[in-house]
Design a protein around this motif. Structure first.
Motif, PDB file in Angstrom:
ATOM      1  N   THR A 235       0.847  -1.201   0.000  1.00  0.00           N
ATOM      2  CA  THR A 235       0.000   0.000   0.000  1.00  0.00           C
ATOM      3  C   THR A 235       0.874   1.240   0.000  1.00  0.00           C
ATOM      4  OG1 THR A 235      -1.662  -1.210   1.301  1.00  0.00           O
ATOM      5  CG2 THR A 235      -1.892   1.184   1.172  1.00  0.00           C
ATOM      6  N   SER A 236       1.002   1.841  -1.159  1.00  0.00           N
ATOM      7  CA  SER A 236       1.759   3.085  -1.257  1.00  0.00           C
ATOM      8  C   SER A 236       0.879   4.252  -0.803  1.00  0.00           C
ATOM      9  CB  SER A 236       2.208   3.341  -2.699  1.00  0.00           C
ATOM     10  OG  SER A 236       3.018   2.270  -3.153  1.00  0.00           O
ATOM     11  N   PRO A 237       1.415   5.157   0.011  1.00  0.00           N
ATOM     12  CA  PRO A 237       0.624   6.315   0.449  1.00  0.00           C
ATOM     13  C   PRO A 237       0.096   7.105  -0.739  1.00  0.00           C
ATOM     14  CG  PRO A 237       2.651   6.147   1.716  1.00  0.00           C
ATOM     15  CD  PRO A 237       2.764   5.148   0.601  1.00  0.00           C
ATOM     16  N   GLY A 238      -1.192   7.363  -0.726  1.00  0.00           N
ATOM     17  CA  GLY A 238      -1.806   8.135  -1.794  1.00  0.00           C
ATOM     18  C   GLY A 238      -2.005   7.387  -3.086  1.00  0.00           C
ATOM     19  N   GLY A 239      -1.726   6.082  -3.096  1.00  0.00           N
ATOM     20  CA  GLY A 239      -1.838   5.305  -4.318  1.00  0.00           C
ATOM     21  C   GLY A 239      -3.201   4.657  -4.502  1.00  0.00           C
ATOM     22  N   THR A 240      -3.279   3.806  -5.517  1.00  0.00           N
ATOM     23  CA  THR A 240      -4.560   3.168  -5.855  1.00  0.00           C
ATOM     24  C   THR A 240      -5.029   2.205  -4.762  1.00  0.00           C
ATOM     25  OG1 THR A 240      -3.371   1.408  -7.056  1.00  0.00           O
ATOM     26  CG2 THR A 240      -4.077   3.336  -8.324  1.00  0.00           C
ATOM     27  N   THR A 241      -4.091   1.439  -4.192  1.00  0.00           N
ATOM     28  CA  THR A 241      -4.470   0.493  -3.135  1.00  0.00           C
ATOM     29  C   THR A 241      -4.978   1.232  -1.912  1.00  0.00           C
ATOM     30  OG1 THR A 241      -2.755  -1.021  -3.927  1.00  0.00           O
ATOM     31  CG2 THR A 241      -3.679  -1.464  -1.748  1.00  0.00           C
ATOM     32  N   ALA A 242      -4.316   2.331  -1.581  1.00  0.00           N
ATOM     33  CA  ALA A 242      -4.754   3.133  -0.433  1.00  0.00           C
ATOM     34  C   ALA A 242      -6.171   3.663  -0.651  1.00  0.00           C
ATOM     35  CB  ALA A 242      -3.775   4.287  -0.202  1.00  0.00           C
ATOM     36  N   ALA A 243      -6.484   4.049  -1.889  1.00  0.00           N
ATOM     37  CA  ALA A 243      -7.823   4.563  -2.180  1.00  0.00           C
ATOM     38  C   ALA A 243      -8.881   3.477  -1.970  1.00  0.00           C
ATOM     39  CB  ALA A 243      -7.880   5.093  -3.613  1.00  0.00           C
ATOM     40  N   ALA A 244      -8.552   2.257  -2.374  1.00  0.00           N
ATOM     41  CA  ALA A 244      -9.489   1.148  -2.199  1.00  0.00           C
ATOM     42  C   ALA A 244      -9.636   0.785  -0.723  1.00  0.00           C
ATOM     43  CB  ALA A 244      -9.026  -0.062  -2.998  1.00  0.00           C
ATOM     44  N   LEU A 245      -8.512   0.755  -0.011  1.00  0.00           N
ATOM     45  CA  LEU A 245      -8.571   0.390   1.402  1.00  0.00           C
ATOM     46  C   LEU A 245      -9.302   1.436   2.228  1.00  0.00           C
ATOM     47  CD1 LEU A 245      -4.999  -1.108   1.963  1.00  0.00           C
ATOM     48  CD2 LEU A 245      -7.177  -2.332   1.871  1.00  0.00           C
ATOM     49  N   GLU A 246      -9.311   2.679   1.746  1.00  0.00           N
ATOM     50  CA  GLU A 246     -10.080   3.730   2.431  1.00  0.00           C
ATOM     51  C   GLU A 246     -11.541   3.319   2.529  1.00  0.00           C
ATOM     52  OE1 GLU A 246     -10.632   7.317   4.430  1.00  0.00           O
ATOM     53  OE2 GLU A 246      -8.730   6.512   3.688  1.00  0.00           O
ATOM     54  N   VAL A 247     -12.034   2.685   1.469  1.00  0.00           N
ATOM     55  CA  VAL A 247     -13.420   2.218   1.454  1.00  0.00           C
ATOM     56  C   VAL A 247     -13.586   0.971   2.313  1.00  0.00           C
ATOM     57  CG1 VAL A 247     -15.289   1.356  -0.011  1.00  0.00           C
ATOM     58  CG2 VAL A 247     -13.783   3.185  -0.838  1.00  0.00           C
ATOM     59  N   LEU A 248     -12.687   0.009   2.137  1.00  0.00           N
ATOM     60  CA  LEU A 248     -12.825  -1.274   2.831  1.00  0.00           C
ATOM     61  C   LEU A 248     -12.580  -1.185   4.325  1.00  0.00           C
ATOM     62  CD1 LEU A 248     -10.988  -3.632   0.308  1.00  0.00           C
ATOM     63  CD2 LEU A 248     -13.444  -3.432   0.673  1.00  0.00           C
ATOM     64  N   MET A 249     -11.682  -0.274   4.741  1.00  0.00           N
ATOM     65  CA  MET A 249     -11.260  -0.256   6.133  1.00  0.00           C
ATOM     66  C   MET A 249     -11.881   0.855   6.970  1.00  0.00           C
ATOM     67  SD  MET A 249      -7.192  -1.146   5.722  1.00  0.00           S
ATOM     68  CE  MET A 249      -6.947  -1.167   7.497  1.00  0.00           C
ATOM     69  N   ARG A 250     -12.228   1.958   6.342  1.00  0.00           N
ATOM     70  CA  ARG A 250     -12.669   3.090   7.143  1.00  0.00           C
ATOM     71  C   ARG A 250     -14.163   3.374   7.030  1.00  0.00           C
ATOM     72  NH1 ARG A 250      -7.511   4.010   5.536  1.00  0.00           N
ATOM     73  NH2 ARG A 250      -6.045   4.532   7.168  1.00  0.00           N
ATOM     74  N   ASP A 251     -14.791   2.833   6.025  1.00  0.00           N
ATOM     75  CA  ASP A 251     -16.244   2.956   5.936  1.00  0.00           C
ATOM     76  C   ASP A 251     -16.873   2.171   7.086  1.00  0.00           C
ATOM     77  OD1 ASP A 251     -19.015   2.202   5.130  1.00  0.00           O
ATOM     78  OD2 ASP A 251     -18.490   3.373   3.360  1.00  0.00           O
ATOM     79  N   PRO A 252     -17.851   2.771   7.800  1.00  0.00           N
ATOM     80  CA  PRO A 252     -18.479   2.068   8.935  1.00  0.00           C
ATOM     81  C   PRO A 252     -19.075   0.717   8.548  1.00  0.00           C
ATOM     82  CG  PRO A 252     -19.106   4.389   8.920  1.00  0.00           C
ATOM     83  CD  PRO A 252     -18.372   4.137   7.643  1.00  0.00           C
ATOM     84  N   ASN A 253     -19.469   0.580   7.287  1.00  0.00           N
ATOM     85  CA  ASN A 253     -20.020  -0.683   6.812  1.00  0.00           C
ATOM     86  C   ASN A 253     -19.032  -1.455   5.941  1.00  0.00           C
ATOM     87  OD1 ASN A 253     -22.623  -0.205   7.972  1.00  0.00           O
ATOM     88  ND2 ASN A 253     -23.008   1.274   6.331  1.00  0.00           N
ATOM     89  N   GLY A 254     -17.750  -1.212   6.166  1.00  0.00           N
ATOM     90  CA  GLY A 254     -16.718  -1.841   5.352  1.00  0.00           C
ATOM     91  C   GLY A 254     -16.447  -3.277   5.743  1.00  0.00           C
ATOM     92  N   MET A 255     -15.316  -3.794   5.288  1.00  0.00           N
ATOM     93  CA  MET A 255     -15.023  -5.212   5.422  1.00  0.00           C
ATOM     94  C   MET A 255     -14.933  -5.663   6.880  1.00  0.00           C
ATOM     95  SD  MET A 255     -11.943  -7.447   3.708  1.00  0.00           S
ATOM     96  CE  MET A 255     -12.603  -7.241   2.051  1.00  0.00           C
TER      97      MET A 255
END
Length: 275
Positions: A235-255
């Protein structure tokens, strides 16, 4: 015998030779169990199992088999009541029972098999069929150290074994590793579907999703690093993986929230089936 050699029993009866039972049998033979020490009891063995037993010199459905060191229960749980009387006749005072029957507690087994004494309850998962299983196991107080070593040798022939301090944890094991492969398969489905929505041809998306998950799993298997460290490494800071993990990890209804809810639901259902 080498100090590191598995403590395999000299005699064993396998009750139920379906996919899981058959896979366990193959694993035992691979780690050194002698075929002539094995008996298979199955009222409707497949053609493949019948041939396998003939080819390897394994007794299949003999009349009045002698009491073994170990009896492994791998039948469907609903078949236990019907088979109980004949199984009880197979038990000796020193026979260890290893049960992989979902929802059947040690107390259930003791009540249906009054001749039983030493019992290990185990919960393997589907990857045990390819030697990469994860099994949780719990023993009652009558299981000796020698019997525990035999159980460990048999169960670890198909993957890792984690010994539980109490049987109560079996339902949680069922919810995590027992049902877990289905969660992973669904992850592949979802990833492939998302790739299709993003514009990839369906078959290409499915191939990429499958290869990605199996490759990541193999990397996890071979690495000593914690999963969180492996995640951070890709996971590079500010990269594509970080953008996806923002959804999966920080969304209250995430993974994380969904997985907790899924495991809790599986555990509740396991408790209901055991009751």
């Amino acid at each position: 015998m080498s100090p590191n050699a598995p403590r395999l029993p000299s005699s064993l009866i396998l009750v139920g030779a379906g996919k899981m039972g058959g896979s366990m049998l193959e694993g035992w033979l691979k780690v050194g169990m002698k075929p002539e020490g094995v008996t298979v009891l199955d009222p409707r063995p497949s053609e493949e199992m019948t041939w396998f037993c003939q080819e390897r010199g394994i007794a299949l459905n003999p009349a009045n088999p002698a009491a073994p060191d170990v009896l492994v229960l791998a039948i469907k749980p609903q078949m236990l009541d019907e088979a109980a009387s004949s199984l009880n006749a197979c038990l000796g005072s020193q026979t260890l029972i290893i049960s992989i029957l979902a929802g059947k507690t040690i107390d259930d087994l003791r009540s249906r098999l009054p001749a039983s004494r030493s019992i290990v309850r185990a919960m393997p998962n589907l990857p045990a069929s390819i030697g990469r299983g994860a099994t949780g196991a719990a023993a009652n107080e009558q299981v000796s150290e020698e019997q525990r070593l035999m159980a460990d040798a048999l169960l670890s022939s198909n993957g890792i074994v984690e010994w539980l301090p109490t049987e109560d944890l079996i339902d949680a094991v069922t919810a995590v590793s027992g049902s877990g492969p289905a969660y992973v398969f669904h992850l592949v489905e979802c990833l492939a579907e998302a790739g299709t929505v993003a514009g990839l041809p369906r078959e290409l998306a499915e191939r990429l999703a499958r290869a990605t998950v199996t490759g990541a799993g193999e990397l996890l298997f071979q690495s000593d690093l914690p999963p969180a460290t492996l995640r951070q490494n890709v996971t590079s800071p500010g990269g594509t993986t970080a953008a996806a993990l923002e959804v999966l990890m920080r969304d209250p209804n995430g993974m994380r929230a969904l997985m907790r809810e899924a495991v809790a639901a599986a555990k509740r259902r396991a408790e209901e089936l055991a009751g």
